[in-house]
Enzyme design. Sequence first.
Site, PDB file in Angstrom:
ATOM      1  N   GLU A  22     -38.031  30.047 182.085  1.00 39.87           N
ATOM      2  CA  GLU A  22     -38.464  29.205 180.975  1.00 39.87           C
ATOM      3  C   GLU A  22     -38.963  30.064 179.827  1.00 39.87           C
ATOM      4  O   GLU A  22     -39.535  31.114 180.022  1.00 39.87           O
ATOM      5  CB  GLU A  22     -39.588  28.256 181.432  1.00 39.87           C
ATOM      6  CG  GLU A  22     -39.073  27.201 182.394  1.00 39.87           C
ATOM      7  CD  GLU A  22     -40.098  26.117 182.671  1.00 39.87           C
ATOM      8  OE1 GLU A  22     -40.934  25.835 181.801  1.00 39.87           O
ATOM      9  OE2 GLU A  22     -40.062  25.557 183.788  1.00 39.87           O
ATOM     10  N   HIS A  67     -40.914  24.914 174.413  1.00 38.91           N
ATOM     11  CA  HIS A  67     -40.544  25.596 175.646  1.00 38.91           C
ATOM     12  C   HIS A  67     -39.247  25.033 176.173  1.00 38.91           C
ATOM     13  O   HIS A  67     -38.768  23.999 175.707  1.00 38.91           O
ATOM     14  CB  HIS A  67     -41.686  25.564 176.670  1.00 38.91           C
ATOM     15  CG  HIS A  67     -41.861  24.261 177.393  1.00 38.91           C
ATOM     16  ND1 HIS A  67     -42.537  23.202 176.862  1.00 38.91           N
ATOM     17  CD2 HIS A  67     -41.442  23.860 178.612  1.00 38.91           C
ATOM     18  CE1 HIS A  67     -42.536  22.199 177.737  1.00 38.91           C
ATOM     19  NE2 HIS A  67     -41.873  22.568 178.809  1.00 38.91           N
TER      20      HIS A  67
HETATM   21 ZN    ZN Z   1     -41.766  21.654 180.596  1.00 35.70          ZN
END
Ligand code: ZN
Length: 118
Positions: A22, A67
Amino acid sequence: MKIRRELIEALIEAAKETHPHEFFALLTGKRGVIEEFIFIPFESGENFASFNLDLVPLGMKIYGTAHSHPSSNPYPSSEDLRTFTHGKVHIIIHYPYCKNCWKAYDSRGNEVVLEVVD
Ligand SMILES: [Zn+2]
């Protein structure tokens, strides 16, 4: 709130490069337009809410966060909602990182429309 087209494209690109991990960034800008992001490094598995705000240059206004989700799920998790306290707009970019593979939310996790400007 508005966002520069170049910036959203750069965020999608960064999310793609970070895959399968991520990507997390803080959003900043001027006069209601999000123009820049600050990449915040974090350890995999670490709670996003614990990111280090000392990395943010003094006097910089945080408009929100961005994100990525390495899955096709564009919705904020309960952990995500805890990071949504920093700023007003929170962008989630999701797999497969296409041009329209992102959504924006307010600090409560309600979807908002972010105007893309050139
Ligand atoms: Zn998330």
